[in-house]
Design a protein around this motif. Structure first.
Motif, PDB file in Angstrom:
ATOM      1  N   ALA A 160       0.831  -1.207   0.000  1.00  0.00           N
ATOM      2  CA  ALA A 160       0.000   0.000   0.000  1.00  0.00           C
ATOM      3  C   ALA A 160       0.863   1.254   0.000  1.00  0.00           C
ATOM      4  O   ALA A 160       0.628   2.178  -0.781  1.00  0.00           O
ATOM      5  CB  ALA A 160      -0.935  -0.013   1.199  1.00  0.00           C
ATOM      6  N   ALA A 161       1.872   1.277   0.852  1.00  0.00           N
ATOM      7  CA  ALA A 161       2.749   2.449   0.933  1.00  0.00           C
ATOM      8  C   ALA A 161       3.536   2.640  -0.363  1.00  0.00           C
ATOM      9  O   ALA A 161       3.655   3.762  -0.864  1.00  0.00           O
ATOM     10  CB  ALA A 161       3.711   2.305   2.112  1.00  0.00           C
ATOM     11  N   GLU A 162       4.051   1.562  -0.912  1.00  0.00           N
ATOM     12  CA  GLU A 162       4.832   1.616  -2.153  1.00  0.00           C
ATOM     13  C   GLU A 162       3.986   2.073  -3.339  1.00  0.00           C
ATOM     14  O   GLU A 162       4.468   2.751  -4.232  1.00  0.00           O
ATOM     15  CB  GLU A 162       5.423   0.226  -2.429  1.00  0.00           C
ATOM     16  CG  GLU A 162       6.303   0.130  -3.627  1.00  0.00           C
ATOM     17  CD  GLU A 162       7.758   0.433  -3.343  1.00  0.00           C
ATOM     18  OE1 GLU A 162       8.490   0.578  -4.323  1.00  0.00           O
ATOM     19  OE2 GLU A 162       8.150   0.537  -2.171  1.00  0.00           O
ATOM     20  N   SER A 163       2.709   1.703  -3.336  1.00  0.00           N
ATOM     21  CA  SER A 163       1.819   1.990  -4.471  1.00  0.00           C
ATOM     22  C   SER A 163       0.912   3.191  -4.255  1.00  0.00           C
ATOM     23  O   SER A 163       0.108   3.506  -5.133  1.00  0.00           O
ATOM     24  CB  SER A 163       0.941   0.763  -4.744  1.00  0.00           C
ATOM     25  OG  SER A 163       1.725  -0.364  -4.981  1.00  0.00           O
ATOM     26  N   SER A 164       0.996   3.801  -3.092  1.00  0.00           N
ATOM     27  CA  SER A 164       0.120   4.932  -2.745  1.00  0.00           C
ATOM     28  C   SER A 164      -1.357   4.560  -2.840  1.00  0.00           C
ATOM     29  O   SER A 164      -2.172   5.286  -3.419  1.00  0.00           O
ATOM     30  CB  SER A 164       0.424   6.145  -3.641  1.00  0.00           C
ATOM     31  OG  SER A 164       1.751   6.551  -3.485  1.00  0.00           O
TER      32      SER A 164
END
Length: 79
Positions: free
Chosen positions: A15-19
Motif C-alpha cells: 500500500a505504501a509503495e503503491s500509494s
C-alpha cells in the motif's frame, strides 16, 4: 502488483509503495490469488520469480551475504 508480492512485501508495505490503501492492496492480492488459481501468497512469489518479474541478488556492496529481491529492469543496455 505481482512484482511487489514477489519481493516479499506485506499488504501495508504494498500500500505504501503503491500509494493505495491497505484494503485496496488486500483486494489486489485476493484478485491475483483468484486469477492465478493460487492457494497462497507463496505461490504468487514463486510465480513472480518464474516469470522473471523479480530475481534474487546478492548485497555485494556491504559484503554481508544477505539475499535480496530486485525487480527486473525493463530497460536493456545497448552499448
Amino acid at each position: 502488483m505481482l512484482t511487489l508480492i514477489g519481493r516479499g512485501l506485506t499488504n501495508p508495505e504494498i500500500a505504501a509503495e503503491s500509494s493505495i490503501t491497505v484494503a485496496t492492496a488486500k483486494a489486489h492480492v485476493a484478485r491475483l490469488l483468484t486469477e492465478l488459481d493460487a492457494r497462497d501468497r507463496a505461490y504468487l512469489i514463486i510465480t513472480a520469480y518464474e516469470t522473471g518479474l523479480v530475481r534474487a541478488s546478492r548485497h555485494l556492496a556491504c559484503g554481508d551475504g544477505r539475499w535480496s529481491t530486485a525487480p527486473v529492469s525493463k530497460t536493456s543496455n545497448t552499448t
